[in-house]
Enzyme design. Structure first.
Site, PDB file in Angstrom:
ATOM      1  N   ASP A   1      31.698  24.121  25.077  1.00  0.00           N
ATOM      2  CA  ASP A   1      31.135  22.995  23.887  1.00  0.00           C
ATOM      3  C   ASP A   1      30.087  23.216  23.305  1.00  0.00           C
ATOM      4  O   ASP A   1      29.215  23.726  23.627  1.00  0.00           O
ATOM      5  CB  ASP A   1      30.545  21.515  25.177  1.00  0.00           C
ATOM      6  CG  ASP A   1      30.342  20.291  24.130  1.00  0.00           C
ATOM      7  OD1 ASP A   1      30.064  20.266  23.561  1.00  0.00           O
ATOM      8  OD2 ASP A   1      30.649  19.018  25.504  1.00  0.00           O
TER       9      ASP A   1
ATOM     10  N   TYR B   1      27.664  13.673  15.293  1.00  0.00           N
ATOM     11  CA  TYR B   1      26.668  12.986  14.818  1.00  0.00           C
ATOM     12  C   TYR B   1      25.442  13.283  15.012  1.00  0.00           C
ATOM     13  O   TYR B   1      24.317  12.471  15.205  1.00  0.00           O
ATOM     14  CB  TYR B   1      27.252  11.241  15.580  1.00  0.00           C
ATOM     15  CG  TYR B   1      26.769  11.894  17.273  1.00  0.00           C
ATOM     16  CD1 TYR B   1      26.463  11.448  18.002  1.00  0.00           C
ATOM     17  CD2 TYR B   1      28.406  11.609  17.030  1.00  0.00           C
ATOM     18  CE1 TYR B   1      26.163  11.412  19.078  1.00  0.00           C
ATOM     19  CE2 TYR B   1      28.751  11.467  17.960  1.00  0.00           C
ATOM     20  CZ  TYR B   1      27.917  11.650  20.117  1.00  0.00           C
ATOM     21  OH  TYR B   1      28.493  11.824  20.719  1.00  0.00           O
ATOM     22  N   LYS B   2      25.132  14.847  15.958  1.00  0.00           N
ATOM     23  CA  LYS B   2      23.996  15.227  16.392  1.00  0.00           C
ATOM     24  C   LYS B   2      23.604  16.123  14.896  1.00  0.00           C
ATOM     25  O   LYS B   2      22.765  15.887  14.221  1.00  0.00           O
ATOM     26  CB  LYS B   2      24.383  15.660  17.545  1.00  0.00           C
ATOM     27  CG  LYS B   2      24.291  14.857  18.913  1.00  0.00           C
ATOM     28  CD  LYS B   2      24.734  15.770  19.763  1.00  0.00           C
ATOM     29  CE  LYS B   2      24.954  14.728  21.073  1.00  0.00           C
ATOM     30  NZ  LYS B   2      25.881  15.361  22.383  1.00  0.00           N
TER      31      LYS B   2
ATOM     32  N   PHE C   1      26.822  18.753  30.270  1.00  0.00           N
ATOM     33  CA  PHE C   1      26.828  17.328  30.462  1.00  0.00           C
ATOM     34  C   PHE C   1      28.198  16.582  30.601  1.00  0.00           C
ATOM     35  O   PHE C   1      29.262  16.982  30.932  1.00  0.00           O
ATOM     36  CB  PHE C   1      26.895  17.457  28.333  1.00  0.00           C
ATOM     37  CG  PHE C   1      26.300  15.820  28.242  1.00  0.00           C
ATOM     38  CD1 PHE C   1      25.468  15.222  28.128  1.00  0.00           C
ATOM     39  CD2 PHE C   1      27.569  14.954  28.112  1.00  0.00           C
ATOM     40  CE1 PHE C   1      25.191  14.433  26.965  1.00  0.00           C
ATOM     41  CE2 PHE C   1      27.553  13.799  27.197  1.00  0.00           C
ATOM     42  CZ  PHE C   1      25.658  13.538  27.078  1.00  0.00           C
TER      43      PHE C   1
ATOM     44  N   ARG D   1      12.843  14.985  25.917  1.00  0.00           N
ATOM     45  CA  ARG D   1      13.013  16.038  25.313  1.00  0.00           C
ATOM     46  C   ARG D   1      13.303  15.866  23.668  1.00  0.00           C
ATOM     47  O   ARG D   1      13.103  14.572  22.690  1.00  0.00           O
ATOM     48  CB  ARG D   1      14.908  15.467  25.372  1.00  0.00           C
ATOM     49  CG  ARG D   1      15.908  16.450  24.513  1.00  0.00           C
ATOM     50  CD  ARG D   1      16.956  16.282  24.968  1.00  0.00           C
ATOM     51  NE  ARG D   1      17.668  15.421  24.348  1.00  0.00           N
ATOM     52  CZ  ARG D   1      18.630  15.418  24.288  1.00  0.00           C
ATOM     53  NH1 ARG D   1      19.775  15.901  25.187  1.00  0.00           N
ATOM     54  NH2 ARG D   1      19.240  14.246  23.474  1.00  0.00           N
TER      55      ARG D   1
HETATM   56  C1  LIG Z   1      26.934  14.005  23.513  1.00  0.00           C
HETATM   57  C2  LIG Z   1      27.450  15.625  24.130  1.00  0.00           C
HETATM   58  C3  LIG Z   1      28.974  14.752  24.028  1.00  0.00           C
HETATM   59  C4  LIG Z   1      29.489  13.903  23.846  1.00  0.00           C
HETATM   60  O1  LIG Z   1      30.479  13.458  23.442  1.00  0.00           O
HETATM   61  P1  LIG Z   1      31.321  11.450  23.649  1.00  0.00           P
HETATM   62  O2  LIG Z   1      32.808  11.970  23.568  1.00  0.00           O
HETATM   63  O3  LIG Z   1      31.301  12.346  21.706  1.00  0.00           O
HETATM   64  O4  LIG Z   1      29.931  11.082  22.887  1.00  0.00           O
HETATM   65  C5  LIG Z   1      29.828  15.444  24.954  1.00  0.00           C
HETATM   66  N1  LIG Z   1      29.763  17.303  25.477  1.00  0.00           N
HETATM   67  C6  LIG Z   1      27.731  17.388  25.106  1.00  0.00           C
HETATM   68  C7  LIG Z   1      27.959  18.793  25.746  1.00  0.00           C
HETATM   69  C8  LIG Z   1      27.127  16.669  24.441  1.00  0.00           C
HETATM   70  O5  LIG Z   1      25.975  16.681  24.568  1.00  0.00           O
END
Ligand SMILES: *Cc1c(COP(=O)(O)O)cnc(C)c1O
Length: 413
Positions: A198, A223-224, A127, A372
C-alpha cells in the site's frame, strides 16, 4: 529553541530548487499546512481544467466526449503518470475506485493465484481500512483463508508455506516508519508468496522503484501526497508478468475485453484494464490528472531529499520545544528511516492539535496520542517549519492548549 534561526531557514528557501512549485497551489496566506498527507491542497490548474471540462466537454459535447476528448482512456493516462513516480511501467498502473476497493480486488485476485495457500499476512499497525478489508474478504471466503498478523520486525520470519500474499503499507501512517520494500518483497518471493504494498504515504513523497524491487501488486490513493482532491480516485498496480494470470473478482463491464460488444459472457481485458470495474469518475480523474502534471517538473529524488531536510529541521526544533513539556518523538529520528512526516506523542495530543489549528498550523491527530505533521516538499518552505515549531513552543509554554473548547472531539480528527 535551538540556535537554528529563522534567517537561516529563509536562506535555505532561497536556494531550494523546488521553491517555484509552491506557486502551483492555492494556499491561504494565514495557514501553515502540515496535513498534505491527509488531503493535499488545491492545484491552481484544477479549476481551469474542470471549468472547461464542464462547460465544453460535458456541457456541449456531451456523450461524444468519451471519444472526442478521450475520456475513456483517462484512467490509463492518469495511471501512467503515477507509474512514473513509483518506478512502474506506464501500462502497469490504472487509476480507479478507492484504495480500499483496489485492495479488495487485488488481494482476492492474489489468493486465486495461490490456491494451495491459505494465509494473508499483514501487521496490526497497518492502516485500519486495510485490515478491515482483509477481514471482510476472509469472512466472504467462509473461513478458508486466515488473516495472520506479525509485528513489523517479524514479518519475514512469519512467511511460511501457507502464506499466499503479504500485505503491508510501505510508510506507516502514524509513525512514518518505512518498511524495507526490497528486502520484504524478496523474502515473500523466497517463501513462494506474492507481495502487495500500500503506497498511500509513499507515492509523491518518497522515491521508490517498485519495478526494481520486483513488487507484484500495489495500491494507493490520489488525495494525499498526489493532491488530487477530496475523494480523488485511487490507483492500482499489477506487474506486467502477472497481468494475464491475475483475475480480480469485481468483473464489471469496463474490465471486459470488449465492453461495447455487450457480450453476455465476461472476458477479461488484456493487461491492466481488467482491473477496472465500472465507469470512471471523469471530473475527479481530471483534477488528479492536472495535479500529477506538477510532479512532471519535480525530480522525486529532490522531493525526497527536501522532505528529509524539512523533517530533520522540525525534529531539531522540537528537541528545543520538548524541554519539560512531555512531547516525545513518535517517528524515527533518522530521516533515512522516516517517511514524509514527523509524529509526536503527548497524552493531550488532541487538545494541543486543536490549539495549533486555531493558530493556523494545520496538522492532524491520530488516536490515542499522536500529533501528525505531513511534510510536503512541493509547497512547504523551511521557514514554515520554523514558524510552526515556534507556535508549538508558545502553545506548550503558555499551556494554551488547556482550554475547554480544545478538548471537544470533532467527528474527523
Ligand atoms: C489513507 C489510506 C487509505 C485510504 O483508503 P480509502 O479507501 O481511500 O479511504 C488506505 N490505506 C492507507 C495506508 C492509507 O493511509
Amino acid at each position: 529553541m535551538t540556535e537554528i534561526t529563522r534567517d537561516s531557514c529563509q536562506d535555505w528557501d532561497a536556494g531550494d530548487p523546488l521553491a517555484p512549485l509552491r506557486e502551483e497551489f492555492e494556499l491561504p496566506e494565514d495557514i501553515i499546512y502540515l496535513d498534505g498527507n491527509s488531503l493535499g491542497p488545491l492545484p491552481k490548474g484544477v479549476a481551469r481544467r474542470l471549468e472547461r471540462l464542464i462547460s465544453h466537454e460535458w456541457g456541449r459535447d456531451l456523450i461524444k466526449s468519451w471519444n472526442q476528448h478521450d475520456w475513456i482512456s483517462l484512467p490509463r493516462r492518469v495511471g501512467a503518470k503515477i507509474a512514473a513516480l513509483i518506478g512502474a511501467h506506464g501500462d502497469e498502473v490504472v487509476a480507479a475506485d478507492s484504495t480500499s476497493i483496489n485492495l479488495f480486488k487485488l488481494v482476492a485476485g492474489a489468493l486465486k493465484m495461490k490456491p494451495e495457500r491459505s494465509v494473508i499476512l499483514t501487521e496490526h499497525d497497518n492502516f485500519p481500512t486495510d485490515i478491515y478489508i482483509l477481514e471482510g474478504l476472509c469472512d466472504l471466503l467462509g473461513g478458508a483463508i486466515e488473516l495472520r498478523f506479525a509485528a513489523a520486525d517479524e514479518i519475514t520470519a512469519a512467511i511460511d508455506n501457507d502464506v499466499a500474499v503479504v500485505v503491508l503499507t510501505h510508510v506507516n501512517y502514524k509513525t512514518g516508519a518505512i518498511h524495507d520494500m526490497e528486502g520484504i518483497t524478496r523474502a515473500a518471493h523466497d517463501g513462494g508468496a506474492l507481495m502487495l504494498w500500500d503506497l498511500c504515504h509513499t507515492a509523491g513523497a518518497m522515491a521508490v522503484d517498485i519495478g526494481a524491487a520486483k513488487v507484484d501488486l500495489a495500491v494507493g490513493c490520489g488525495y494525499k501526497f498526489l493532491n488530487g482532491g477530496p475523494g480523488a480516485p485511487a490507483y492500482l498496480y499489477v506487474a506486467r508478468s502477472l497481468q494475464e494470470e491475475l483475475r480480480q473478482p469485481l468483473t464489471g463491464w469496463l474490465g471486459h475485453a470488449a465492453p461495447f460488444a455487450f457480450d453476455s459472457q465476461y472476458r477479461p481485458a488484456p493487461g491492466i484494464d481488467r482491473n477496472v470495474c465500472g465507469t470512471p469518475t471523469i471530473l475527479s480523474l481530471a483534477a488528479l490528472d492536472v495535479s500529477l502534471d506538477i510532479f512532471a517538473r519535480a525530480d522525486m529524488a529532490a522531493v525526497r531529499q527536501k522532505s528529509r531536510q524539512l523533517g530533520d529541521l522540525f525534529v531539531s526544533l522540537i528537541d528545543g520545544v520538548d524541554a519539560g513539556h512531555g512531547l516525545t518523538l513518535a517517528c524515527p529520528r533518522d530521516s533515512g528511516e522516516r517517511g514524509s512526516q514527523v509524529s509526536l506523542r503527548h497524552p493531550e495530543g488532541y487538545a494541543i492539535m486543536q490549539a495549533l489549528i486555531d493558530q493556523g498550523v494545520i496538522g492532524d491527530f491520530r488516536a490515542p496520542d499522536i500529533l501528525r505533521f505531513g511534510l510536503t516538499p512541493l509547497y512547504l518552505r523551511f521557514v514554515d517549519i520554523w514558524d510552526a515549531a515556534a507556535i508549538l513552543d508558545d502553545i506548550m509554554t503558555e499551556r494554551s492548549w488547556d482550554r475547554p473548547e480544545y478538548h471537544d472531539r470533532k467527528a474527523v480528527t
